[in-house]
Design a protein around this motif. Structure first.
Motif, PDB file in Angstrom:
ATOM      1  N   CYS A  63       2.172 -16.528   0.539  1.00 65.56           N
ATOM      2  CA  CYS A  63       2.042 -15.262   1.280  1.00 65.56           C
ATOM      3  C   CYS A  63       1.800 -15.447   2.770  1.00 65.56           C
ATOM      4  CB  CYS A  63       0.920 -14.431   0.677  1.00 65.56           C
ATOM      5  SG  CYS A  63      -0.720 -15.174   0.836  1.00 65.56           S
ATOM      6  N   GLY A  64       1.424 -16.644   3.187  1.00 63.80           N
ATOM      7  CA  GLY A  64       1.172 -16.851   4.616  1.00 63.80           C
ATOM      8  C   GLY A  64       0.098 -15.913   5.115  1.00 63.80           C
ATOM      9  N   GLY A  98       0.277 -12.705   5.250  1.00 61.90           N
ATOM     10  CA  GLY A  98       0.292 -11.422   4.560  1.00 61.90           C
ATOM     11  C   GLY A  98       1.324 -10.409   5.009  1.00 61.90           C
ATOM     12  N   ARG A  99       2.318 -10.817   5.777  1.00 59.27           N
ATOM     13  CA  ARG A  99       3.318  -9.865   6.262  1.00 59.27           C
ATOM     14  C   ARG A  99       3.974  -9.105   5.115  1.00 59.27           C
ATOM     15  NH1 ARG A  99       8.552 -12.498   7.988  1.00 59.27           N
ATOM     16  NH2 ARG A  99       8.629 -12.555   5.740  1.00 59.27           N
ATOM     17  N   ASP A 100       4.503  -9.820   4.126  1.00 57.35           N
ATOM     18  CA  ASP A 100       5.188  -9.165   3.015  1.00 57.35           C
ATOM     19  C   ASP A 100       4.200  -8.466   2.091  1.00 57.35           C
ATOM     20  OD1 ASP A 100       7.513 -10.172   4.116  1.00 57.35           O
ATOM     21  OD2 ASP A 100       7.661 -11.838   2.705  1.00 57.35           O
ATOM     22  N   SER A 101       3.036  -9.046   1.931  1.00 57.83           N
ATOM     23  CA  SER A 101       1.996  -8.398   1.119  1.00 57.83           C
ATOM     24  C   SER A 101       1.686  -7.013   1.676  1.00 57.83           C
ATOM     25  CB  SER A 101       0.719  -9.242   1.101  1.00 57.83           C
ATOM     26  OG  SER A 101       0.925 -10.474   0.462  1.00 57.83           O
ATOM     27  N   ALA A 102       1.567  -6.910   2.984  1.00 59.78           N
ATOM     28  CA  ALA A 102       1.279  -5.626   3.625  1.00 59.78           C
ATOM     29  C   ALA A 102       2.374  -4.610   3.324  1.00 59.78           C
ATOM     30  CB  ALA A 102       1.130  -5.812   5.134  1.00 59.78           C
ATOM     31  N   GLU A 103       3.615  -5.044   3.359  1.00 54.38           N
ATOM     32  CA  GLU A 103       4.737  -4.135   3.080  1.00 54.38           C
ATOM     33  C   GLU A 103       4.695  -3.647   1.629  1.00 54.38           C
ATOM     34  OE1 GLU A 103       7.959  -1.742   3.801  1.00 54.38           O
ATOM     35  OE2 GLU A 103       6.836  -2.871   5.308  1.00 54.38           O
ATOM     36  N   PHE A 104       4.387  -4.548   0.701  1.00 54.53           N
ATOM     37  CA  PHE A 104       4.280  -4.139  -0.704  1.00 54.53           C
ATOM     38  C   PHE A 104       3.109  -3.183  -0.916  1.00 54.53           C
ATOM     39  CE2 PHE A 104       6.925  -7.931  -1.693  1.00 54.53           C
ATOM     40  CZ  PHE A 104       7.901  -7.282  -2.441  1.00 54.53           C
ATOM     41  N   VAL A 105       1.973  -3.434  -0.281  1.00 54.88           N
ATOM     42  CA  VAL A 105       0.831  -2.528  -0.376  1.00 54.88           C
ATOM     43  C   VAL A 105       1.233  -1.158   0.149  1.00 54.88           C
ATOM     44  CG1 VAL A 105      -1.462  -2.025   0.562  1.00 54.88           C
ATOM     45  CG2 VAL A 105      -0.973  -4.289  -0.365  1.00 54.88           C
ATOM     46  N   LYS A 106       1.911  -1.136   1.274  1.00 51.28           N
ATOM     47  CA  LYS A 106       2.366   0.125   1.874  1.00 51.28           C
ATOM     48  C   LYS A 106       3.248   0.906   0.910  1.00 51.28           C
ATOM     49  CE  LYS A 106       5.475   0.404   5.296  1.00 51.28           C
ATOM     50  NZ  LYS A 106       6.048   0.162   6.641  1.00 51.28           N
ATOM     51  N   ARG A 107       3.989   0.198   0.078  1.00 49.50           N
ATOM     52  CA  ARG A 107       4.896   0.838  -0.893  1.00 49.50           C
ATOM     53  C   ARG A 107       4.205   1.158  -2.217  1.00 49.50           C
ATOM     54  NH1 ARG A 107      10.764  -0.733   0.249  1.00 49.50           N
ATOM     55  NH2 ARG A 107      10.677  -1.483   2.391  1.00 49.50           N
ATOM     56  N   GLY A 108       2.891   0.938  -2.275  1.00 48.35           N
ATOM     57  CA  GLY A 108       2.121   1.330  -3.443  1.00 48.35           C
ATOM     58  C   GLY A 108       1.937   0.271  -4.516  1.00 48.35           C
ATOM     59  N   PHE A 109       2.201  -0.981  -4.190  1.00 47.07           N
ATOM     60  CA  PHE A 109       2.045  -2.059  -5.163  1.00 47.07           C
ATOM     61  C   PHE A 109       0.633  -2.633  -5.126  1.00 47.07           C
ATOM     62  CE2 PHE A 109       6.576  -1.844  -4.762  1.00 47.07           C
ATOM     63  CZ  PHE A 109       7.050  -2.180  -6.020  1.00 47.07           C
ATOM     64  N   VAL A 169      -1.152  -5.968  -5.020  1.00 45.11           N
ATOM     65  CA  VAL A 169      -0.674  -7.270  -4.545  1.00 45.11           C
ATOM     66  C   VAL A 169      -1.756  -8.338  -4.647  1.00 45.11           C
ATOM     67  CG1 VAL A 169       0.262  -8.519  -2.563  1.00 45.11           C
ATOM     68  CG2 VAL A 169       0.929  -6.144  -2.951  1.00 45.11           C
ATOM     69  N   THR A 170      -1.330  -9.480  -5.168  1.00 42.06           N
ATOM     70  CA  THR A 170      -2.135 -10.690  -5.119  1.00 42.06           C
ATOM     71  C   THR A 170      -1.332 -11.721  -4.345  1.00 42.06           C
ATOM     72  OG1 THR A 170      -3.143 -10.240  -7.262  1.00 42.06           O
ATOM     73  CG2 THR A 170      -3.244 -12.519  -6.463  1.00 42.06           C
ATOM     74  N   GLY A 171      -1.918 -12.264  -3.296  1.00 40.30           N
ATOM     75  CA  GLY A 171      -1.247 -13.273  -2.489  1.00 40.30           C
ATOM     76  C   GLY A 171      -1.905 -14.631  -2.659  1.00 40.30           C
ATOM     77  N   ASN A 175      -4.249 -19.275   7.151  1.00 40.10           N
ATOM     78  CA  ASN A 175      -3.361 -18.130   6.963  1.00 40.10           C
ATOM     79  C   ASN A 175      -3.995 -17.097   6.049  1.00 40.10           C
ATOM     80  OD1 ASN A 175      -1.333 -19.027   8.640  1.00 40.10           O
ATOM     81  ND2 ASN A 175      -0.109 -19.902   7.012  1.00 40.10           N
ATOM     82  N   LEU A 176      -4.673 -17.551   4.999  1.00 39.37           N
ATOM     83  CA  LEU A 176      -5.328 -16.619   4.077  1.00 39.37           C
ATOM     84  C   LEU A 176      -6.417 -15.807   4.769  1.00 39.37           C
ATOM     85  CD1 LEU A 176      -5.546 -18.836   0.880  1.00 39.37           C
ATOM     86  CD2 LEU A 176      -4.167 -16.768   1.174  1.00 39.37           C
ATOM     87  N   GLU A 177      -7.129 -16.423   5.685  1.00 43.52           N
ATOM     88  CA  GLU A 177      -8.156 -15.693   6.433  1.00 43.52           C
ATOM     89  C   GLU A 177      -7.533 -14.537   7.210  1.00 43.52           C
ATOM     90  OE1 GLU A 177     -10.618 -18.206   8.887  1.00 43.52           O
ATOM     91  OE2 GLU A 177     -10.942 -19.610   7.232  1.00 43.52           O
ATOM     92  N   ILE A 178      -6.397 -14.783   7.828  1.00 44.80           N
ATOM     93  CA  ILE A 178      -5.702 -13.729   8.578  1.00 44.80           C
ATOM     94  C   ILE A 178      -5.193 -12.656   7.625  1.00 44.80           C
ATOM     95  CG2 ILE A 178      -3.673 -13.216   9.992  1.00 44.80           C
ATOM     96  CD1 ILE A 178      -4.121 -15.971  11.323  1.00 44.80           C
TER      97      ILE A 178
END
Length: 87
Positions: A48-49, A51-62, A64-66, A73-76
């Motif tokens: 997940c690095g 969290g760029r893609d994680s954020a997009e999935f959250v925004k779409r109602g998913f 998410v576990t990264g 990167n996880l801290e960010i």
């Protein structure tokens, strides 16, 4: 294994650089296509690095576990994507 250690060290050494680098790419169309293939509302973002893609999935109602091997990167990701879980 040495290559993995070198890669991990590179990501941990400058997570801000990788965050900015990732921000230049808009994957929302690809995520939209992927979203249509999902049967449920849970996503595992492996690698997940920051969290760029994680954020997009959250925004779409998913839900998410990264996961990522770079602690920096996880801290960010944890700071930027509050509605996801990161390991």
């Amino acid at each position: 294994m040495k290559e993995y250690a070198q890669t991990k060290a590179a990501y941990n050494s400058n997570p801000v650089f990788f965050t900015k680098k990732q921000a230049r790419f808009d994957w929302s169309k690809q995520i939209g296509k992927f979203e249509k293939l999902l049967a449920g509302k849970k996503v595992l973002d492996a690698g997940c690095g920051t969290g760029r893609d994680s954020a997009e999935f959250v925004k779409r109602g998913f839900e998410v576990t990264g996961i990522d091997f770079s602690k920096a990167n996880l801290e960010i990701a944890r700071k930027n994507v509050l509605n996801a879980v990161f390991f």
